[in-house]
Design a protein around this motif. Structure first.
Motif, PDB file in Angstrom:
ATOM      1  N   ARG A 256      56.939  41.616  38.933  1.00 31.96           N
ATOM      2  CA  ARG A 256      55.878  41.313  37.965  1.00 31.96           C
ATOM      3  C   ARG A 256      54.556  41.873  38.481  1.00 31.96           C
ATOM      4  O   ARG A 256      54.397  42.089  39.675  1.00 31.96           O
ATOM      5  N   PRO A 257      53.569  42.075  37.588  1.00 26.10           N
ATOM      6  CA  PRO A 257      52.286  42.621  38.044  1.00 26.10           C
ATOM      7  C   PRO A 257      51.628  41.730  39.099  1.00 26.10           C
ATOM      8  O   PRO A 257      51.733  40.503  39.046  1.00 26.10           O
ATOM      9  N   ASP A 258      50.968  42.371  40.051  1.00 31.26           N
ATOM     10  CA  ASP A 258      50.215  41.657  41.087  1.00 31.26           C
ATOM     11  C   ASP A 258      48.792  42.209  41.071  1.00 31.26           C
ATOM     12  O   ASP A 258      48.577  43.383  41.375  1.00 31.26           O
ATOM     13  N   PRO A 259      47.795  41.378  40.720  1.00 27.36           N
ATOM     14  CA  PRO A 259      46.410  41.879  40.630  1.00 27.36           C
ATOM     15  C   PRO A 259      45.866  42.414  41.949  1.00 27.36           C
ATOM     16  O   PRO A 259      44.907  43.181  41.946  1.00 27.36           O
ATOM     17  N   LEU A 260      46.476  42.022  43.067  1.00 26.77           N
ATOM     18  CA  LEU A 260      46.015  42.526  44.362  1.00 26.77           C
ATOM     19  C   LEU A 260      46.302  44.016  44.513  1.00 26.77           C
ATOM     20  O   LEU A 260      45.568  44.739  45.191  1.00 26.77           O
ATOM     21  N   ILE A 261      47.378  44.474  43.878  1.00 19.98           N
ATOM     22  CA  ILE A 261      47.779  45.887  43.958  1.00 19.98           C
ATOM     23  C   ILE A 261      48.049  46.386  42.531  1.00 19.98           C
ATOM     24  O   ILE A 261      49.207  46.634  42.150  1.00 19.98           O
ATOM     25  N   PRO A 262      46.994  46.536  41.739  1.00 21.27           N
ATOM     26  CA  PRO A 262      47.159  46.835  40.313  1.00 21.27           C
ATOM     27  C   PRO A 262      47.817  48.170  40.006  1.00 21.27           C
ATOM     28  O   PRO A 262      48.364  48.350  38.918  1.00 21.27           O
ATOM     29  N   ASP A 263      47.767  49.113  40.937  1.00 18.17           N
ATOM     30  CA  ASP A 263      48.355  50.429  40.675  1.00 18.17           C
ATOM     31  C   ASP A 263      49.827  50.501  41.058  1.00 18.17           C
ATOM     32  O   ASP A 263      50.464  51.540  40.881  1.00 18.17           O
ATOM     33  N   GLU A 264      50.370  49.409  41.593  1.00 15.58           N
ATOM     34  CA  GLU A 264      51.779  49.394  41.976  1.00 15.58           C
ATOM     35  C   GLU A 264      52.619  49.000  40.756  1.00 15.58           C
ATOM     36  O   GLU A 264      52.456  47.919  40.205  1.00 15.58           O
ATOM     37  N   PRO A 265      53.509  49.865  40.290  1.00 16.22           N
ATOM     38  CA  PRO A 265      54.288  49.547  39.091  1.00 16.22           C
ATOM     39  C   PRO A 265      55.275  48.409  39.346  1.00 16.22           C
ATOM     40  O   PRO A 265      55.787  48.251  40.462  1.00 16.22           O
ATOM     41  N   ASP A 266      55.531  47.620  38.323  1.00 18.31           N
ATOM     42  CA  ASP A 266      56.464  46.497  38.446  1.00 18.31           C
ATOM     43  C   ASP A 266      57.589  46.651  37.442  1.00 18.31           C
ATOM     44  O   ASP A 266      57.483  47.383  36.447  1.00 18.31           O
ATOM     45  N   ALA A 267      58.667  45.935  37.677  1.00 18.22           N
ATOM     46  CA  ALA A 267      59.865  46.062  36.848  1.00 18.22           C
ATOM     47  C   ALA A 267      59.626  45.605  35.421  1.00 18.22           C
ATOM     48  O   ALA A 267      60.029  46.275  34.462  1.00 18.22           O
ATOM     49  N   ALA A 268      58.980  44.445  35.240  1.00 21.55           N
ATOM     50  CA  ALA A 268      58.793  43.896  33.892  1.00 21.55           C
ATOM     51  C   ALA A 268      57.987  44.841  33.010  1.00 21.55           C
ATOM     52  O   ALA A 268      58.356  45.113  31.866  1.00 21.55           O
TER      53      ALA A 268
END
Length: 447
Positions: A256-268
């Motif tokens: 899921r998105p993590d605001p600490l690393i916003p440029d890291e893509p997530d599965a959802a």
């Protein structure tokens, strides 16, 4: 040997082997190891290094110190959360408990109610789908590379895979994506350039022999400046129109998105944008065991699960148990380290410095493991002379610091607070040892 010789008082081998401490150790270490330690303690007495009556105590101490594996626990004081050389993410207490449960006989492929065979890894699959509701189906294999190999083999063996030149990455130990894909029997059709790839490049490359459109997250580097890339949503529309699956390799395992690393893509988000399948690692940002995570459309994932290669790369029961517990339990240690409070880190660093000396300095941690390259994690470290690093690494417990700019930096981000006292004792002991006159100063933190 005369009757007065003290060596006559050395306990017999069979007596020592029959002692409660030795018999208990046999269950943990095996008889050969225990017998070797018995002989070693006796030999020390024969050489006069210890008194004969000290042999049982020396043996007991040796048995307590010997581990069943040559792997040594390490306190990670580098500030790198996912440290590949230290085994990536440390397991949570729940995952460790799950591994212990799974170490014996378990119903890994058995329906106890009916007594018949069941599908492997159902609990881990259910936990993944609960955490990523954008996915219709899930599959777990033994690592992230295996997940990508299975995807490309099942969907495009003997056919073309269209991929951007800017995404043909190399990760640690010289492992290259093009070599991996070539091993599956698929053929790479590279499009675009290193810094710029456009939708039309993909459009022009897709033909009747195309099996997959592949998008790879360049997780261990960044290209800035005059750049252009095609989004998952754009590629999804193209893939649907041309009748080919879109596979996206995320790498880091963020669900899921993590605001600490916003440029890291997530599965959802990636699946929501239209990817048919995503592949990722379980032992990076997910914070679990080594595993390959596959999520996506049921039709595609089922096709991969039925491929003969799926059997060769399947996850074992320990990984499946640990993954399930990671997904259903409390925050994993990697997540806690990633989101550690800088003020609390400073307090702990100041307490360490007060006990052992050194200066508290600002120090940025890193995600590591090929995730969120260049993203700083603000924190603090205790700065000591660079020469102490060797003593820390070879001490007990072993401590891995960061050696940088002529200083040995102790960053507590990845050290559980429960281990602060052990760390303090280890640093104190290292500072008390004679330091080498010269030591090669190198940055021991992976990029």
């Amino acid at each position: 040997m005369n009757s007065q010789d003290p060596r006559r008082r050395i306990p017999r081998t069979d007596t020592l082997l029959a002692s409660p401490v030795a018999t208990a150790a046999v269950e943990r270490l095996g008889s050969a190891v225990v017998r070797r330690l018995v002989t070693s303690a006796q030999d020390r007495a024969r050489r006069g290094e210890i008194e004969p009556d000290r042999v049982p105590a020396v043996l007991a101490d040796s048995l307590q110190q010997v581990r069943a594996t040559q792997l040594r626990p390490v306190l990670n004081a580098t500030g790198v959360v996912i440290h590949t050389n230290l085994g990536r993410a440390p397991l949570s207490p729940a995952a460790i408990d799950a591994v212990q449960t799974a170490a014996g006989y378990v119903d890994i492929e058995l329906d106890l109610a009916s007594g018949t065979r069941s599908k492997r890894g159902l609990a881990a699959r259910a936990a993944l789908l609960a955490c990523c509701r954008s996915a219709e189906e899930a599959l777990v294999v033994n690592n992230g590379a295996a997940a990508l190999v299975l995807a490309t083999t099942a969907l495009a063996a003997g056919r073309e895979i269209v991929v951007s030149r800017g995404e043909l990455i190399e990760i640690g130990a010289g492992f290259r994506l093009p070599d991996l894909i070539a091993s599956t029997g698929a053929r790479l059709h590279e499009v675009g350039t290193t810094n710029r790839t456009h939708l039309q490049d993909y459009e022009d490359a897709i033909g009747p022999d195309n099996g997959v459109i592949l998008k790879v997250h360049p997780s261990n580097f960044r290209v800035d400046g005059f750049t252009s890339a095609v989004s998952v949503a754009q590629l999804s529309e193209l893939a649907a129109r041309r009748g080919v699956p879109l596979v996206v390799d995320l790498g880091s395992g963020l669900l899921r998105p993590d605001p600490l690393i916003p440029d890291e893509p997530d599965a959802a988000t990636t699946l929501g944008a239209g990817a048919d399948v995503i592949t990722a690692s379980g032992d990076k940002l997910l914070g679990g065991p080594q595993a390959g995570i596959i999520l996506g459309r049921k039709e595609i994932v089922d096709r991969m699960a039925k491929h003969p290669l799926a059997r060769a790369v399947r996850a074992d029961k320990l990984a499946l148990a640990a993954l399930e517990a990671t997904l259903t339990g409390a925050d994993a240690p990697a997540s806690r380290a990633l989101h550690a409070d800088p003020d609390r880190l400073k307090e702990r660093a100041e307490r360490l410095a007060a006990a052992v000396g050194g200066e508290v300095v600002a120090h940025d941690g890193r995600v590591g493991g090929g995730g969120a390259p260049g993203v700083p994690l603000p924190g603090w470290a205790v700065s000591l002379p660079a020469g102490v690093a060797s003593a820390l690494r070879t001490g007990d417990p072993a401590v891995l610091p960061r050696v940088h700019g002529g200083h040995c930096l102790i960053d507590l981000r990845c050290i559980p607070e429960a281990d602060d006292a052990r760390l303090t004792d280890a640093v104190g002991a290292a500072l008390g040892r004679p330091q080498p006159a010269e030591e090669v100063v190198r940055d021991e933190r992976p990029s």
